[in-house]
Design an enzyme around this catalytic site. Structure first.
Site, short mmCIF file in Angstrom:
data_model
loop_
_atom_site.label_atom_id
_atom_site.label_comp_id
_atom_site.label_asym_id
_atom_site.label_seq_id
_atom_site.Cartn_x
_atom_site.Cartn_y
_atom_site.Cartn_z
N TYR A 2 0.84 -1.22 -0.01
CA TYR A 2 -0.09 0.20 -0.08
C TYR A 2 0.86 1.21 0.04
CZ TYR A 2 -4.54 -2.52 0.47
OH TYR A 2 -5.43 -3.50 0.17
N PRO B 200 4.93 -5.30 11.05
CA PRO B 200 3.61 -5.69 11.92
C PRO B 200 3.97 -5.83 13.29
CG PRO B 200 4.30 -7.73 10.70
CD PRO B 200 5.23 -6.56 10.22
N GLU C 264 6.53 7.77 5.51
CA GLU C 264 5.36 8.10 4.76
C GLU C 264 4.14 8.67 5.42
OE1 GLU C 264 5.40 8.53 1.40
OE2 GLU C 264 3.66 9.39 2.08
N LYS D 87 7.29 10.06 13.01
CA LYS D 87 6.29 9.47 12.37
C LYS D 87 5.15 8.61 13.27
CE LYS D 87 3.79 7.09 9.45
NZ LYS D 87 2.74 7.48 8.76
N ASN E 266 1.17 9.76 13.99
CA ASN E 266 0.06 8.64 13.96
C ASN E 266 -0.62 8.67 15.36
OD1 ASN E 266 0.14 7.98 11.43
ND2 ASN E 266 0.95 5.88 11.57
N CYS F 99 -2.19 0.78 10.83
CA CYS F 99 -0.92 1.61 11.15
C CYS F 99 -1.49 2.21 12.80
CB CYS F 99 -0.49 2.47 10.40
SG CYS F 99 0.23 1.70 8.93
P1 NAD Z 1 2.12 -3.97 2.91
O1 NAD Z 1 1.95 -5.27 3.72
O2 NAD Z 1 0.95 -3.69 2.07
O3 NAD Z 1 3.33 -4.28 1.75
C1 NAD Z 1 4.57 -4.88 2.39
C2 NAD Z 1 5.09 -5.53 1.26
O4 NAD Z 1 6.43 -6.15 1.59
C3 NAD Z 1 4.39 -7.04 0.92
O5 NAD Z 1 3.83 -7.14 -0.36
C4 NAD Z 1 5.52 -7.83 1.25
O6 NAD Z 1 5.36 -9.14 0.56
C5 NAD Z 1 6.81 -7.22 0.87
N1 NAD Z 1 7.96 -7.82 1.53
C6 NAD Z 1 8.26 -8.25 2.78
N2 NAD Z 1 9.33 -8.62 2.89
C7 NAD Z 1 10.21 -8.56 1.83
C8 NAD Z 1 11.50 -8.80 1.51
N3 NAD Z 1 12.24 -9.19 2.18
N4 NAD Z 1 11.76 -8.63 0.23
C9 NAD Z 1 10.78 -8.14 -0.76
N5 NAD Z 1 9.45 -7.79 -0.36
C10 NAD Z 1 9.32 -8.10 0.92
O7 NAD Z 1 2.33 -3.03 3.75
P2 NAD Z 1 2.14 -1.30 3.64
O8 NAD Z 1 0.84 -1.30 3.90
O9 NAD Z 1 2.57 -1.00 2.44
O10 NAD Z 1 3.28 -0.88 4.54
C11 NAD Z 1 4.46 -0.67 4.69
C12 NAD Z 1 5.29 0.03 5.69
O11 NAD Z 1 4.69 1.36 5.47
C13 NAD Z 1 4.72 -0.33 7.16
O12 NAD Z 1 6.04 -0.10 8.03
C14 NAD Z 1 3.72 0.72 7.41
O13 NAD Z 1 3.81 1.10 8.82
C15 NAD Z 1 4.28 2.07 6.68
N6 NAD Z 1 2.97 2.79 6.34
C16 NAD Z 1 2.00 2.25 5.98
C17 NAD Z 1 0.87 3.17 5.45
C18 NAD Z 1 -0.26 2.83 4.96
O14 NAD Z 1 -1.17 3.36 4.53
N7 NAD Z 1 -0.67 1.38 4.44
C19 NAD Z 1 1.08 4.58 5.43
C20 NAD Z 1 2.46 5.12 5.98
C21 NAD Z 1 3.31 4.10 6.53
C1 UGA Z 2 -3.13 7.10 8.87
C2 UGA Z 2 -2.65 8.58 8.57
O1 UGA Z 2 -3.69 9.30 8.36
C3 UGA Z 2 -1.36 8.77 7.74
O2 UGA Z 2 -1.09 9.88 7.61
C4 UGA Z 2 -0.34 7.92 8.10
O3 UGA Z 2 0.49 7.92 7.01
C5 UGA Z 2 -1.17 6.29 7.85
O4 UGA Z 2 -2.08 6.22 8.78
C6 UGA Z 2 -0.10 5.27 8.28
O5 UGA Z 2 0.95 5.40 8.51
O6 UGA Z 2 -0.37 4.09 8.00
P1 UGA Z 2 -4.86 5.73 7.15
O7 UGA Z 2 -4.82 4.64 8.38
O8 UGA Z 2 -4.67 5.21 5.97
O9 UGA Z 2 -3.75 6.70 7.59
O10 UGA Z 2 -6.42 6.27 7.24
P2 UGA Z 2 -6.88 7.43 8.30
O11 UGA Z 2 -7.62 8.66 7.00
O12 UGA Z 2 -5.91 8.12 9.10
O13 UGA Z 2 -7.87 6.51 9.14
C7 UGA Z 2 -7.47 5.77 9.91
C8 UGA Z 2 -8.94 5.22 10.88
O14 UGA Z 2 -9.36 6.39 11.58
C9 UGA Z 2 -10.04 4.99 9.62
O15 UGA Z 2 -10.63 3.68 10.26
C10 UGA Z 2 -11.07 6.10 9.62
O16 UGA Z 2 -12.30 5.83 9.54
C11 UGA Z 2 -10.72 6.64 11.21
N1 UGA Z 2 -10.92 7.96 11.62
C12 UGA Z 2 -10.32 9.05 11.05
C13 UGA Z 2 -12.12 8.36 12.22
O17 UGA Z 2 -12.82 7.38 12.83
N2 UGA Z 2 -12.67 9.75 12.37
C14 UGA Z 2 -11.71 10.61 11.76
O18 UGA Z 2 -12.16 11.79 12.05
C15 UGA Z 2 -10.72 10.28 11.06
#
Ligand code: NAD
Ligand code: UGA
Length: 465
Positions: free
Chosen positions: A14, A95, A163, A222, A226, A278
């Site tokens: 993602y 995770p 991010e 970061k 969050n 997250c």
């Molecule tokens: P995700 O699970 O969607 O993607 C991670 C990918 O990494 C998987 O496809 C997995 O197969 C791959 N992977 C794992 N080990 C590997 C390896 N050794 N070599 C190659 N590929 C490998 O996770 P995500 O949601 O993209 O989150 C990634 C990181 O970003 C986390 O630390 C999360 O906290 C952070 N983050 C996520 C979001 C979000 O909105 N999802 C936003 C900001 C930060």
């Molecule tokens: C959140 C942060 O907003 C991002 O900045 C960050 O990068 C990301 O986590 C991450 O590190 O993964 P995300 O979890 O994708 O993003 O979505 P949000 O919009 O933050 O919503 C998180 C949860 O809170 C959702 O279930 C949403 O429905 C809930 N929420 C959000 C509420 O219930 N009320 C609100 O007012 C806002």
């Protein structure tokens, strides 16, 4: 300063997928290769049918269509991409640990360590290694240690570049980021690495929004961002419970409070509880770090944000049960929404999972409809809880293919995700098909209470009687 022309991103999830797509679009002079060990995921990123991309995110498929196989590539050849790149983003999952020391709180860094060892093994030229994943403060030290001690004598510069995108608005967030954060050493080579990464973002982000810090501030910021965001949701949700006892209206309270420019109006939507991969993980991590560093008061303070969120999910499920005359056994309840928020197919830690679990424990029958979530994902989420056998889950749950499929004779509808399309449904038709009295439990404050009551529904929502 050396200009970066080849980037590799480890992890096509993602974050890795959308982030690299935007970099490729905004930097046509840079070759971007996204690699993953998950062959099925990479195949979907390469699928000629863009509806099959592994991630649903508004605006994403258009960017992939414009850049894929021009300067954006998806591959499982991790080693080749690492060696070719001058700059490597690590964007793998981190995770919460499910076993051993720190179980249930600490981040599991095994995927990060595997990446570091892999980079060390195959890198034959100097690299800038960028932590894109969210990591506990001081992880960069561990990565550096592995790289320097197992590498082949090449130089590594480690940066932290967390991010901040939110799912559902990822492309907008990446294109118009509030800020980009780059942490690194203050040595001349550290500064050069920070500037090289900054130069990539400067192709579309105003320079004053690109913040440079030391690596530890960046890692910690970061987690703190969050934690603050989740804290706002738990704060408003705590007040929603108070509103339901006092006839105050949470929307009016949020508006009145949010008008204070010091507080601000965003992120004050009361809900069934926050989900997503997250918020919970990162706060638990903050709690664990605080405890480990001998700061139990700090740990307890942040843990309360999670406890309040658990309470809100439980409260919503208990309200359904008590309103339906204290029994939901064999009753049909239709769920609208399974994703943790609208405009994503991501269901990780979605509140819907926990509400469903509580109702299934009472032997309710659920019909679940979400416009972007597949049947196999719903069953995976519930089977993973291990509360019932997979057979029991399949006996009690139907995953609907279209929204009106199972509303006939349903006792209640619960809204778990704020998808816009739910607002456009023909609610009179739905009412006619349901058993009477027909109940709606709106966990997202999505529908108009007055309108629903005029139709005949008994309508319950968060923070309002
Ligand atoms: P995700 O699970 O969607 O993607 C991670 C990918 O990494 C998987 O496809 C997995 O197969 C791959 N992977 C794992 N080990 C590997 C390896 N050794 N070599 C190659 N590929 C490998 O996770 P995500 O949601 O993209 O989150 C990634 C990181 O970003 C986390 O630390 C999360 O906290 C952070 N983050 C996520 C979001 C979000 O909105 N999802 C936003 C900001 C930060
Ligand atoms: C959140 C942060 O907003 C991002 O900045 C960050 O990068 C990301 O986590 C991450 O590190 O993964 P995300 O979890 O994708 O993003 O979505 P949000 O919009 O933050 O919503 C998180 C949860 O809170 C959702 O279930 C949403 O429905 C809930 N929420 C959000 C509420 O219930 N009320 C609100 O007012 C806002």
């Amino acid at each position: 300063m050396k200009k970066i022309t080849k980037i590799c991103c480890i992890g096509a999830g993602y974050v890795g997928g959308p982030t690299m797509s935007v970099i490729a679009k905004m930097c046509p002079h840079i070759k971007v290769t996204v690699v993953d060990i998950n062959q099925a995921r990479i195949d979907l990123w390469n699928d000629s049918n863009l509806e099959h991309l592994p991630i649903y995110e508004p605006g994403l498929k258009e960017i992939v269509a414009a850049t894929r196989n021009k300067n954006l590539f998806f591959s499982t050849d991790v080693d080749a991409a690492i060696d070719e790149a001058e700059l490597i983003f690590i964007s793998v999952n981190t995770p919460t640990k499910t076993f051993g020391k720190g179980k249930g709180q600490a981040a599991d860094l095994k995927y990060i360590e595997l990446c570091a060892r892999n980079i060390a093994k195959v890198a034959s030229t100097d690299k800038i290694v960028v932590e894109k994943s969210t990591l506990p403060v001081r992880t960069a030290g561990a990565i550096k240690n592995i790289l320097d001690n197992t590498g082949q004598g090449v130089r590594f510069e480690i940066l932290s570049n967390p991010e901040f995108l939110a799912e559902g608005t990822a492309i907008q967030d990446l294109m118009h980021a509030d800020r980009v954060l780059i942490g690194g050493d203050d040595t001349p080579s550290g500064q050069a690495a920070k500037d090289a990464l900054s130069a990539i973002y400067e192709n579309w982000i105003p320079k004053e929004r690109i913040l440079q810090t030391n690596v530890w501030s960046s890692e910690l910021s970061k987690l703190v961002a969050n934690a603050f965001l989740a804290q706002r949701v738990s704060s408003i949700n705590a007040i929603s419970a108070l509103c339901e006892k006092t006839e105050a209206n949470i929307q009016e309270v949020a508006r009145a409070v949010g008008f204070d420019s010091r507080i601000g109006s965003k992120f004050l939507n009361a809900s069934v509880g926050f989900g997503g991969s997250c918020f919970q993980k990162d706060i638990l991590n903050l709690v664990y770090i605080s405890q480990s560093l001998g700061l139990p008061e700090v740990a307890d303070y942040w843990e309360q944000v999670i406890l309040m969120n658990d309470y809100q999910k439980r409260r919503f499920a208990e309200n359904i049960i008590s309103t339906l005359y204290n029994t939901v056994t064999d009753k049909k309840i239709v769920f609208y929404g399974w994703a943790f928020k609208k405009d994503t197919n991501d269901t990780r830690e979605s509140a819907a999972i926990y509400v469903a679990d509580a109702l299934l424990e009472e032997r309710a029958h659920l019909s679940i409809y979400d416009p972007q979530v597949k049947e196999q994902t719903v069953f995976r989420d519930l089977d993973f809880l291990n509360t019932r056998t997979p057979e029991e889950n399949r006996h009690l749950i139907t995953v609907a293919k279209e929204p009106l499929q199972d509303v006939k004779d349903a006792h209640a509808i619960a809204i778990l995700t704020e998808w816009d399309e739910f607002k456009t449904y023909d609610w009179e038709k739905i009412y006619d098909k349901m058993l009477k009295p027909a109940f709606i439990f709106d966990g997202r404050r999505l529908l108009d209470k007055e309108k629903m009551e005029t139709i005949g529904f008994q309508y319950y929502t968060i923070g309002q009687v």
